[in-house]
Write an enzyme that holds these catalytic residues in place. Structure first.
Site, PDB file in Angstrom:
ATOM      1  N   ARG A  59       0.831  -1.199   0.000  1.00 38.87           N
ATOM      2  CA  ARG A  59       0.000   0.000   0.000  1.00 38.87           C
ATOM      3  C   ARG A  59       0.872   1.257   0.000  1.00 38.87           C
ATOM      4  NH1 ARG A  59      -2.058   1.426   4.008  1.00 38.87           N
ATOM      5  NH2 ARG A  59      -0.941   0.122   5.501  1.00 38.87           N
ATOM      6  N   LYS A 199      -8.194  -2.784   1.712  1.00 41.78           N
ATOM      7  CA  LYS A 199      -8.122  -1.805   2.796  1.00 41.78           C
ATOM      8  C   LYS A 199      -8.982  -0.570   2.512  1.00 41.78           C
ATOM      9  CE  LYS A 199      -5.535  -4.213   5.486  1.00 41.78           C
ATOM     10  NZ  LYS A 199      -6.195  -4.913   6.616  1.00 41.78           N
ATOM     11  N   HIS A 219      -9.103  -4.399  13.511  1.00 45.37           N
ATOM     12  CA  HIS A 219      -8.046  -5.028  12.715  1.00 45.37           C
ATOM     13  C   HIS A 219      -7.470  -6.152  13.565  1.00 45.37           C
ATOM     14  CE1 HIS A 219      -4.011  -4.619  10.400  1.00 45.37           C
ATOM     15  NE2 HIS A 219      -4.842  -5.410   9.759  1.00 45.37           N
ATOM     16  N   SER A 237       2.357  -6.272  12.360  1.00 42.10           N
ATOM     17  CA  SER A 237       3.130  -7.237  11.587  1.00 42.10           C
ATOM     18  C   SER A 237       4.309  -7.772  12.399  1.00 42.10           C
ATOM     19  CB  SER A 237       3.644  -6.570  10.308  1.00 42.10           C
ATOM     20  OG  SER A 237       4.433  -7.455   9.559  1.00 42.10           O
ATOM     21  N   LYS A 241       0.213 -12.680  15.051  1.00 39.56           N
ATOM     22  CA  LYS A 241      -1.260 -12.685  15.042  1.00 39.56           C
ATOM     23  C   LYS A 241      -1.816 -13.845  14.222  1.00 39.56           C
ATOM     24  CE  LYS A 241      -3.170  -9.214  12.834  1.00 39.56           C
ATOM     25  NZ  LYS A 241      -3.965  -9.607  11.653  1.00 39.56           N
ATOM     26  N   THR A 242      -1.311 -14.019  13.019  1.00 38.94           N
ATOM     27  CA  THR A 242      -1.819 -15.080  12.151  1.00 38.94           C
ATOM     28  C   THR A 242      -1.448 -16.453  12.698  1.00 38.94           C
ATOM     29  OG1 THR A 242      -1.688 -13.636  10.219  1.00 38.94           O
ATOM     30  CG2 THR A 242      -1.807 -16.002   9.809  1.00 38.94           C
ATOM     31  N   ASP A 256      -8.253 -11.181   9.815  1.00 38.58           N
ATOM     32  CA  ASP A 256      -7.777  -9.803   9.668  1.00 38.58           C
ATOM     33  C   ASP A 256      -8.769  -8.700  10.024  1.00 38.58           C
ATOM     34  OD1 ASP A 256      -5.530  -8.163   8.924  1.00 38.58           O
ATOM     35  OD2 ASP A 256      -6.638  -7.590   7.136  1.00 38.58           O
ATOM     36  N   ARG A 321       2.594 -12.171  -0.843  1.00 38.41           N
ATOM     37  CA  ARG A 321       1.260 -12.459  -0.319  1.00 38.41           C
ATOM     38  C   ARG A 321       0.580 -13.595  -1.078  1.00 38.41           C
ATOM     39  NH1 ARG A 321      -0.988  -9.420   4.194  1.00 38.41           N
ATOM     40  NH2 ARG A 321       0.293  -7.543   4.393  1.00 38.41           N
TER      41      ARG A 321
END
Length: 534
Positions: A59, A199, A219, A237, A241-242, A256, A321
């Site tokens: 982004r 986003k 988020h 990041s 979290k994932t 997410d 990604r």
């Protein structure tokens, strides 16, 4: 205008009725086929479509704008995150983008966001490329039957081949992502990075749901246990979290973006957009196994002479990604809705080695740390010497928040108190010293702490208070050595720990100065203690 297949929607309201061919509501296989025919990508040996997003592999926050109008003028928190854009400039740029797409092939998809039907919004996405439309197929919710005759609530137009003229169009440079809340259009140009689409609508929901519906937009990732107990995980990041929410013993609600209404947690999306850097089947089997035919790989590299992805190769970007639908995850909850959470986890990878590996927060501390959104990143130097850098991102997603972060924190605090939610701060970072001296907390210990919290095993143990951050630290935790639970005890030099802890507390307080004028006293009083030397 020539239609491809399926009934064709009326695009005259977008001035796109002169497009050469409209490919409407193609399925994943058809979109992969179209992308290959158009030389947009190639197939990996897993069958996934691998594409490059071009100039932008992430982004561009400085090129994301919100149109200033009667809806946004007094509501949006204007500044470095939310940059004003003139309504007349938007109209002129819209005319240019639609004129650019006239006579070209376009891909149109009707989809939606918000698994909770009460907050559901319909979205039409028009893309210049097939791979962008495949991304939308995966990430947004997929209607069983699309209604081509209806005009959706929101529209996204993404034209990566169109480049703006900053001097004429009012943009910063040739790429842009502009949200118009009055016209309910998101206009994206000059970038092929699909995350701008995802986003963009997340930013819209972050305005609509809290501001108009009193629903907390978040988020975060979310999962649920066998007894229906929901847990949510916040973290920037690199905090895990994932990885930590992808628990084989629990079912995934989403990875997410979620909303928290009166009594439910619900996913905004219909898929996942996971980072691929250093991905392995052993470390993250759910993500690894989700990469199959129809999945979309972005900016990866292959092992030389093959179509096998080299997930450790970051020559193009560290932000490699993969996008795939939620049903590619075997233990996904569909529809992706759960009860209000029993536990909330704030994840931080504290590279300074200061914060406890697990601590319990009061509601006021939860609001303070939510607004702070802290982690610490490690930046390397040419000589190989590293120094941690404190990073703060309000609500663990500052870049996507149209409102003042305090508004989200107040909603969070109210829900924590109403539902008596337990909130935990988990440090997945360093222990025994900062990066370069200490060691990264073992994943098996972090998992054990989270399991203990989820299972109620930390409810009846004794706690001690951290002298600077005022956090409640358990003195014991199943399957975790007791000496790890108080970070001061893991340092060889306790005085050095105290000094570094004080410095980190000062960084917290300094960062919070921008929010303090909008906060009630009980949130401000949840700040850490710090001694400022004169």
């Amino acid at each position: 205008m020539r239609k491809s297949t399926n009934n064709l929607p009326d695009l005259s309201y977008l001035q796109l009725d002169q497009a050469r061919t409209v490919f409407y509501q193609l399925n994943a296989a058809e979109l992969v086929e179209a992308a290959l025919k158009r030389n947009e990508g190639v197939l990996a040996d897993t069958g996934a479509l691998a594409i490059d997003t071009g100039e932008f592999t992430g982004r561009s926050p400085k090129d994301r704008f919100i149109v200033e109008d009667n809806i946004t003028r007094d509501s949006v928190w204007w500044g470095k995150i939310n940059i004003k854009f003139d309504a007349d400039k938007f109209d002129a740029l819209f005319e240019k983008v639609t004129a650019y797409l006239a006579g070209r092939d376009i891909f149109v998809r009707d989809s939606s966001a918000c698994a909770n039907e009460k907050y559901h919004i319909d979205i039409r996405v028009v893309t210049e490329t097939a791979y962008q439309n495949l991304f939308v197929h995966h990430l947004f919710l997929r209607p069983e039957v699309a209604d081509a005759a209806s005009v959706p609530e929101w529209t996204i137009i993404a034209a990566p081949g169109f480049k703006a003229d900053p001097e004429v169009d009012g943009t910063r440079q040739h790429n842009f992502s502009i949200i118009n809340f009055s016209k309910k259009i998101i206009l994206i140009g000059g970038t092929g990075y699909t995350g701008e689409i995802k986003k963009g609508i997340f930013s819209v929901l972050n305005f609509i749901l809290p501001h108009e519906k009193k629903v907390l937009s978040m988020h975060c990732s979310a999962n649920t246990g066998a007894k229906g107990d929901t847990a949510i995980f916040f973290g920037l990041s690199g905090t895990g979290k994932t990885t930590l929410s992808a628990d084989p013993e629990r079912n995934l609600i989403g990875d997410d973006e979620h909303g928290w209404s009166d009594y439910t947690i619900f996913n905004f999306e219909g898929g996942c957009y996971a980072k691929c850097i250093d991905l392995t089947a052993e470390k993250e089997p759910q993500i690894f196994n989700a990469i199959k035919f129809g999945s979309l790989l972005e900016n990866i590299n292959f092992i030389k002479g093959s179509r096998t992805v080299n997930f450790s190769n970051i020559d193009k970007t560290e932000n490699t990604r993969v996008a795939y639908p939620l049903y590619n995850i075997s233990n996904a909850v569909i529809p992706s809705i759960g009860d209000s959470p029993k536990n909330i986890f704030f994840l931080t990878a504290d590279a300074f080695g200061i914060l406890p590996p697990v601590s319990k927060l009061s509601a006021e501390q939860a609001m303070y740390h939510f607004i702070s959104g802290y982690t610490a990143k490690v930046a390397g130097t040419e000589a190989g010497i590293t120094e941690p850098k404190a990073t703060f991102s309000a609500c663990f997603g500052e870049a996507f928040l149209p409102l003042n972060p305090v508004a989200y924190a107040e909603l969070l605090g109210n829900k924590i108190k109403k539902h008596q939610v337990k909130v935990w701060l988990i440090n997945t970072g360093w222990t025994g010293g900062p990066y370069g001296t200490g060691k990264r907390m073992k994943l098996k210990y972090t998992r054990a702490m989270i399991s203990a919290a989820l299972n109620g095993e930390l409810d009846n143990v004794k706690y001690r208070e951290h002298p600077i951050f005022n956090l409640q630290m358990p003195i014991s935790c199943p399957n975790v050595p007791d000496n790890l639970l108080d970070p001061r005890n893991t340092w060889t030099n306790a005085d050095n720990y105290d000094e570094r802890a004080n410095n980190l507390a000062i960084a917290f307080i300094k960062n919070f100065e921008q929010y303090a004028p909008f906060c009630k006293a009980d949130i401000i009083n949840a700040a850490p203690n710090a001694t400022v030397s004169v």
